[in-house]
Write a protein that holds these residues in place. Structure first.
Motif, short mmCIF file in Angstrom:
data_model
loop_
_atom_site.label_atom_id
_atom_site.label_comp_id
_atom_site.label_asym_id
_atom_site.label_seq_id
_atom_site.Cartn_x
_atom_site.Cartn_y
_atom_site.Cartn_z
N SER A 1 87.47 71.81 25.85
CA SER A 1 88.75 71.30 25.38
C SER A 1 89.69 70.90 26.52
CB SER A 1 89.44 72.36 24.50
OG SER A 1 90.50 71.81 23.77
N ILE A 2 89.19 70.06 27.44
CA ILE A 2 90.03 69.63 28.55
C ILE A 2 90.73 68.32 28.21
CG2 ILE A 2 88.58 70.74 30.29
CD1 ILE A 2 87.49 67.96 31.01
N SER A 3 91.87 68.10 28.85
CA SER A 3 92.62 66.86 28.67
C SER A 3 92.11 65.85 29.69
CB SER A 3 94.12 67.12 28.87
OG SER A 3 94.84 65.92 28.79
N GLU A 4 91.11 65.08 29.30
CA GLU A 4 90.45 64.18 30.25
C GLU A 4 91.38 63.08 30.76
OE1 GLU A 4 87.29 63.24 27.54
OE2 GLU A 4 85.85 64.32 28.77
N CYS A 5 92.35 62.69 29.94
CA CYS A 5 93.28 61.63 30.37
C CYS A 5 94.12 62.07 31.56
CB CYS A 5 94.19 61.23 29.22
SG CYS A 5 93.32 60.46 27.83
N GLY A 6 94.23 63.37 31.76
CA GLY A 6 95.04 63.86 32.87
C GLY A 6 94.29 64.03 34.17
N LEU A 7 92.98 63.81 34.17
CA LEU A 7 92.19 64.06 35.38
C LEU A 7 92.68 63.27 36.60
CD1 LEU A 7 88.54 64.27 33.95
CD2 LEU A 7 90.12 66.14 34.47
N PRO A 8 92.95 61.96 36.48
CA PRO A 8 93.44 61.24 37.66
C PRO A 8 94.76 61.79 38.19
CG PRO A 8 92.67 59.69 36.00
CD PRO A 8 92.74 61.04 35.34
N TYR A 9 95.59 62.32 37.29
CA TYR A 9 96.91 62.80 37.69
C TYR A 9 96.85 64.19 38.33
CZ TYR A 9 98.32 58.71 35.18
OH TYR A 9 98.45 57.40 34.78
N TYR A 10 95.74 64.86 38.14
CA TYR A 10 95.51 66.13 38.83
C TYR A 10 95.19 65.88 40.31
CZ TYR A 10 93.23 70.61 39.95
OH TYR A 10 92.85 71.80 40.53
N LEU A 11 94.60 64.73 40.61
CA LEU A 11 94.25 64.40 41.99
C LEU A 11 95.49 64.33 42.88
CD1 LEU A 11 91.60 61.56 41.47
CD2 LEU A 11 91.20 64.02 41.72
N SER A 12 96.56 63.77 42.34
CA SER A 12 97.77 63.56 43.15
C SER A 12 98.76 64.70 43.04
CB SER A 12 98.46 62.26 42.71
OG SER A 12 98.95 62.38 41.39
N VAL B 1 99.91 66.35 37.77
CA VAL B 1 99.55 67.55 37.00
C VAL B 1 99.30 68.63 38.05
CG1 VAL B 1 97.87 68.62 35.45
CG2 VAL B 1 98.55 66.24 35.11
N GLY B 2 100.24 69.54 38.17
CA GLY B 2 100.20 70.47 39.29
C GLY B 2 99.18 71.58 39.17
N GLU B 3 99.02 72.11 37.97
CA GLU B 3 98.14 73.26 37.79
C GLU B 3 96.90 72.86 37.00
OE1 GLU B 3 98.64 76.10 39.22
OE2 GLU B 3 100.58 75.46 40.05
N ARG B 4 95.78 73.33 37.47
CA ARG B 4 94.50 73.05 36.81
C ARG B 4 94.53 73.49 35.36
NH1 ARG B 4 89.25 75.02 36.09
NH2 ARG B 4 87.60 73.67 36.93
N GLU B 5 95.16 74.62 35.11
CA GLU B 5 95.19 75.19 33.76
C GLU B 5 95.91 74.27 32.77
OE1 GLU B 5 95.88 76.80 36.56
OE2 GLU B 5 94.03 78.00 36.60
N ASN B 6 96.78 73.40 33.29
CA ASN B 6 97.51 72.49 32.40
C ASN B 6 96.60 71.45 31.76
OD1 ASN B 6 99.88 73.82 33.01
ND2 ASN B 6 100.52 72.35 34.57
N LEU B 7 95.38 71.29 32.30
CA LEU B 7 94.43 70.34 31.75
C LEU B 7 93.50 70.98 30.72
CD1 LEU B 7 93.47 68.42 35.01
CD2 LEU B 7 94.84 67.55 33.12
N ILE B 8 93.61 72.27 30.53
CA ILE B 8 92.75 72.98 29.58
C ILE B 8 93.57 73.27 28.33
CG2 ILE B 8 91.32 75.00 29.19
CD1 ILE B 8 91.00 75.19 32.26
N ALA B 9 93.24 72.56 27.25
CA ALA B 9 94.03 72.69 26.02
C ALA B 9 93.86 74.07 25.39
CB ALA B 9 93.63 71.59 25.03
N ARG B 10 92.61 74.54 25.32
CA ARG B 10 92.34 75.86 24.75
C ARG B 10 91.16 76.48 25.48
NH1 ARG B 10 91.94 75.13 18.33
NH2 ARG B 10 92.00 77.41 18.36
#
Length: 222
Positions: free
Chosen positions: A38-49, A52-61
């Motif tokens: 249940s990851i937020s795949e649309c946010g992956l590019p924004y995690y690179l920069s 999206v500061g925290e990895r956990e913010n990309l995990i919905a559940r």
């Protein structure tokens, strides 16, 4: 009734949640090859920069949150064969490499797609990445932190390629984008593509349309 779902990102976890709402007594297991469901795949590019500061913010559940709804989510498990006639599965636990059998009454295959790496010589070199899963983002981000690259080339001018270009620019890199078709953002009309290309160039991205990569070169890495 036992429902087994192969794939635990968007479609698989939504199917599991919907099945639970329809039948509170159903036994539900989700097998997911990657470490997180249940990851937020649309946010992956924004995690690179770091947008999206925290990895956990990309995990919905998390699997634990699914367990609270009586849905079993087993990450790092790969289904290796399906016996449709016998309604049986062969499953490998990727953490221990042990293989076990499972059964089902209903089966949903929601494995999604994989990033396609074109058969370009040199694609195995260090510094050549794909971006599909959160673990891919981890790998790219770690490389950036350790190597501090000043330049980046993106092959593909679709949604993900454009967003990666945006975020690598945020990191101060010199970015080039190569697209085999005659324009970027092919999902939209020519006018939108023209505006997107102009915006890229205004932000210092070198855009090369109608071009193809023949080879990646380097001594061990690009």
């Amino acid at each position: 009734m036992r429902l087994v779902i192969l794939g635990g990102v968007a479609a698989g976890t939504k199917a599991a949640s919907r099945a639970r709402r329809l039948d509170p007594e159903m036994e539900i297991t989700v097998y997911q090859e990657e470490p997180e469901p249940s990851i937020s795949e649309c946010g992956l590019p924004y995690y690179l920069s770091g947008v999206v500061g925290e990895r956990e913010n990309l995990i919905a559940r998390t699997p634990e949150q699914f367990a609270d709804k009586d849905i079993e989510v087993l990450v790092r498990h790969r289904v290796e064969s399906i016996d449709a006639a016998g309604k049986k599965l062969s499953v490998r636990d990727l953490r221990t490499d042990k293989v076990f059998d499972d059964t089902y009454d209903r089966l949903i295959i929601a494995t999604g797609a994989r990033a396609v790496l074109p058969p370009i010589p040199g694609a195995e070199l260090e510094g050549v990445f794909k971006l599909r899963f959160l673990t891919d983002s981890d790998e790219i981000r770690r490389y950036i932190e350790e190597r501090s690259p000043g330049k980046a080339t993106i092959v593909g001018g679709g949604y993900i390629g454009l967003e990666v270009a945006e975020n690598l620019c945020r990191l101060g890199m010199e970015v080039s984008l190569i697209e085999g078709e005659d324009r970027v953002a092919l999902a939209y009309g020519p006018e939108v593509s023209e505006n997107v290309e102009a915006e890229l160039e205004a932000n210092g991205v070198g855009v090369y349309t109608g071009e193809h990569v023949d080879e990646f070169t380097g001594e061990g890495r690009v």
